[in-house]
Motif scaffolding. Structure first.
Motif, PDB file in Angstrom:
ATOM      1  N   GLY A 113      -6.825   1.406   1.950  1.00  0.00           N
ATOM      2  CA  GLY A 113      -5.495   1.535   1.359  1.00  0.00           C
ATOM      3  C   GLY A 113      -5.535   1.512  -0.160  1.00  0.00           C
ATOM      4  O   GLY A 113      -6.461   0.975  -0.766  1.00  0.00           O
ATOM      5  N   VAL A 114      -4.505   2.115  -0.767  1.00  0.00           N
ATOM      6  CA  VAL A 114      -4.328   2.120  -2.218  1.00  0.00           C
ATOM      7  C   VAL A 114      -3.023   1.394  -2.506  1.00  0.00           C
ATOM      8  O   VAL A 114      -2.002   1.699  -1.897  1.00  0.00           O
ATOM      9  CB  VAL A 114      -4.223   3.579  -2.750  1.00  0.00           C
ATOM     10  CG1 VAL A 114      -3.909   3.576  -4.245  1.00  0.00           C
ATOM     11  CG2 VAL A 114      -5.488   4.359  -2.467  1.00  0.00           C
ATOM     12  N   LYS A 115      -3.073   0.430  -3.429  1.00  0.00           N
ATOM     13  CA  LYS A 115      -1.856  -0.330  -3.745  1.00  0.00           C
ATOM     14  C   LYS A 115      -1.016   0.414  -4.783  1.00  0.00           C
ATOM     15  O   LYS A 115      -1.527   0.845  -5.825  1.00  0.00           O
ATOM     16  CB  LYS A 115      -2.218  -1.726  -4.254  1.00  0.00           C
ATOM     17  CG  LYS A 115      -2.741  -2.636  -3.146  1.00  0.00           C
ATOM     18  CD  LYS A 115      -2.806  -4.076  -3.599  1.00  0.00           C
ATOM     19  CE  LYS A 115      -3.260  -4.968  -2.455  1.00  0.00           C
ATOM     20  NZ  LYS A 115      -3.336  -6.383  -2.872  1.00  0.00           N
ATOM     21  N   GLU A 116       0.267   0.540  -4.486  1.00  0.00           N
ATOM     22  CA  GLU A 116       1.188   1.229  -5.393  1.00  0.00           C
ATOM     23  C   GLU A 116       1.218   0.552  -6.758  1.00  0.00           C
ATOM     24  O   GLU A 116       1.242   1.214  -7.792  1.00  0.00           O
ATOM     25  CB  GLU A 116       2.597   1.269  -4.788  1.00  0.00           C
ATOM     26  CG  GLU A 116       3.551   2.094  -5.621  1.00  0.00           C
ATOM     27  CD  GLU A 116       4.934   2.223  -5.008  1.00  0.00           C
ATOM     28  OE1 GLU A 116       5.764   2.882  -5.653  1.00  0.00           O
ATOM     29  OE2 GLU A 116       5.180   1.683  -3.919  1.00  0.00           O
ATOM     30  N   PHE A 118       0.812  -1.219   0.000  1.00  0.00           N
ATOM     31  CA  PHE A 118       0.000   0.000   0.000  1.00  0.00           C
ATOM     32  C   PHE A 118       0.848   1.273   0.000  1.00  0.00           C
ATOM     33  O   PHE A 118       1.880   1.341   0.658  1.00  0.00           O
ATOM     34  CB  PHE A 118      -0.923   0.036   1.222  1.00  0.00           C
ATOM     35  CG  PHE A 118      -1.985  -1.031   1.215  1.00  0.00           C
ATOM     36  CD1 PHE A 118      -3.009  -1.009   0.273  1.00  0.00           C
ATOM     37  CD2 PHE A 118      -1.962  -2.050   2.155  1.00  0.00           C
ATOM     38  CE1 PHE A 118      -3.990  -1.991   0.271  1.00  0.00           C
ATOM     39  CE2 PHE A 118      -2.940  -3.034   2.165  1.00  0.00           C
ATOM     40  CZ  PHE A 118      -3.964  -3.009   1.220  1.00  0.00           C
ATOM     41  N   ILE A 119       0.377   2.289  -0.741  1.00  0.00           N
ATOM     42  CA  ILE A 119       0.995   3.612  -0.700  1.00  0.00           C
ATOM     43  C   ILE A 119       0.713   4.229   0.661  1.00  0.00           C
ATOM     44  O   ILE A 119       1.566   4.846   1.273  1.00  0.00           O
ATOM     45  CB  ILE A 119       0.406   4.513  -1.810  1.00  0.00           C
ATOM     46  CG1 ILE A 119       0.871   4.018  -3.183  1.00  0.00           C
ATOM     47  CG2 ILE A 119       0.795   5.978  -1.596  1.00  0.00           C
ATOM     48  CD1 ILE A 119       0.167   4.707  -4.342  1.00  0.00           C
ATOM     49  N   GLU A 120      -0.523   4.060   1.099  1.00  0.00           N
ATOM     50  CA  GLU A 120      -0.916   4.585   2.402  1.00  0.00           C
ATOM     51  C   GLU A 120      -2.017   3.702   2.963  1.00  0.00           C
ATOM     52  O   GLU A 120      -2.765   3.068   2.222  1.00  0.00           O
ATOM     53  CB  GLU A 120      -1.397   6.037   2.290  1.00  0.00           C
ATOM     54  CG  GLU A 120      -2.474   6.281   1.245  1.00  0.00           C
ATOM     55  CD  GLU A 120      -3.897   6.078   1.722  1.00  0.00           C
ATOM     56  OE1 GLU A 120      -4.186   6.416   2.880  1.00  0.00           O
ATOM     57  OE2 GLU A 120      -4.732   5.585   0.939  1.00  0.00           O
ATOM     58  N   VAL A 121      -2.094   3.655   4.281  1.00  0.00           N
ATOM     59  CA  VAL A 121      -3.155   2.928   4.966  1.00  0.00           C
ATOM     60  C   VAL A 121      -3.704   3.846   6.044  1.00  0.00           C
ATOM     61  O   VAL A 121      -2.938   4.466   6.791  1.00  0.00           O
ATOM     62  CB  VAL A 121      -2.629   1.617   5.617  1.00  0.00           C
ATOM     63  CG1 VAL A 121      -3.688   0.996   6.516  1.00  0.00           C
ATOM     64  CG2 VAL A 121      -2.195   0.632   4.550  1.00  0.00           C
ATOM     65  N   GLU A 137      -3.516  13.408   0.539  1.00  0.00           N
ATOM     66  CA  GLU A 137      -2.253  13.974   1.023  1.00  0.00           C
ATOM     67  C   GLU A 137      -1.092  13.008   0.776  1.00  0.00           C
ATOM     68  O   GLU A 137      -0.007  13.424   0.361  1.00  0.00           O
ATOM     69  CB  GLU A 137      -2.387  14.300   2.521  1.00  0.00           C
ATOM     70  CG  GLU A 137      -1.350  15.236   3.063  1.00  0.00           C
ATOM     71  CD  GLU A 137      -1.265  16.574   2.336  1.00  0.00           C
ATOM     72  OE1 GLU A 137      -0.155  17.130   2.294  1.00  0.00           O
ATOM     73  OE2 GLU A 137      -2.269  17.065   1.799  1.00  0.00           O
ATOM     74  N   ALA A 138      -1.326  11.720   1.023  1.00  0.00           N
ATOM     75  CA  ALA A 138      -0.274  10.709   0.823  1.00  0.00           C
ATOM     76  C   ALA A 138       0.153  10.651  -0.647  1.00  0.00           C
ATOM     77  O   ALA A 138       1.348  10.601  -0.946  1.00  0.00           O
ATOM     78  CB  ALA A 138      -0.765   9.334   1.284  1.00  0.00           C
TER      79      ALA A 138
END
Length: 196
Positions: free
Chosen positions: A84-87, A72-75, A110-111
């Motif tokens: 979460g979004v997967k890179e 994940f880019i961010e959790v 923001e992430a």
């Protein structure tokens, strides 16, 4: 991390729950030929949501495993649910399509902004609280659900001035028209034709 090209852009639709950011994002994406990167969450789908279309709804174990593998880019955690979004999803979609969009809260926005800099363009979609509550009542949400959705309204609104573009969504067609024109003129240069 995937190295972004000149024509690559990541558009991030953010703003308070119930303001219509998802609908605006989907309609703008269709008009501009952009694909959406879908986030993952441990929460249960709402009545009108579908797996793989609104979110990837996964178990806490599956989510934790992906987190452990740094996928994940961010959790973030909101109201006991993890998002979460997967890179890899972002990289694959942008490599294939050049311009993509996501629908995220302020933490996700923001992430991605920190990670992708000026290639990440935040679009803040909002409506006043009374309008949002009415929309959610019309949709048939319970008072408890509406209270939960709107409990972060002020915090989300506080993020507005940090975003690159701000649109008040009172009339969906006008919002989508203004937004697609703004994105096309400033970033995509696809020369959309006004068919009115």
């Amino acid at each position: 991390m995937y190295e972004l090209r000149d024509k690559d852009f990541i558009f991030i639709f953010t703003g308070p729950n119930g303001a219509g950011r998802k609908t605006v994002a989907q309609m703008s994406g269709e008009t501009l030929g952009m694909k959406q990167v879908i986030s993952y969450t441990t929460r249960a789908p709402r009545s009108a949501e579908f797996n793989g279309q609104d979110y990837h709804f996964v178990s806490r174990d599956v989510f934790t495993e992906a987190e452990r593998n740094n996928e994940f880019i961010e959790v973030i955690e909101i109201d006991g649910n993890r998002y979460g979004v997967k890179e890899r999803d972002v990289a694959q979609m942008i490599e294939k399509h050049g311009a993509i969009y996501l629908v995220l809260n302020r933490f996700g926005a923001e992430a991605l902004k920190k990670l992708y800099g000026n290639k990440a363009v935040r679009i803040f979609i909002y409506a006043d609280l009374k309008t949002i509550v009415k929309r959610e009542e019309d949709r048939g949400d319970t008072p408890e659900l509406i209270q939960r959705y709107t409990s972060h309204y002020d915090e989300e609104m506080a993020y507005k001035d940090q975003c690159e573009h701000i649109f008040e969504n009172l009339d969906l067609a006008h919002t989508v028209f203004d937004l697609t024109k703004t994105l096309d003129d400033n970033y995509l240069h696809r020369n959309l034709v006004d068919k009115d």
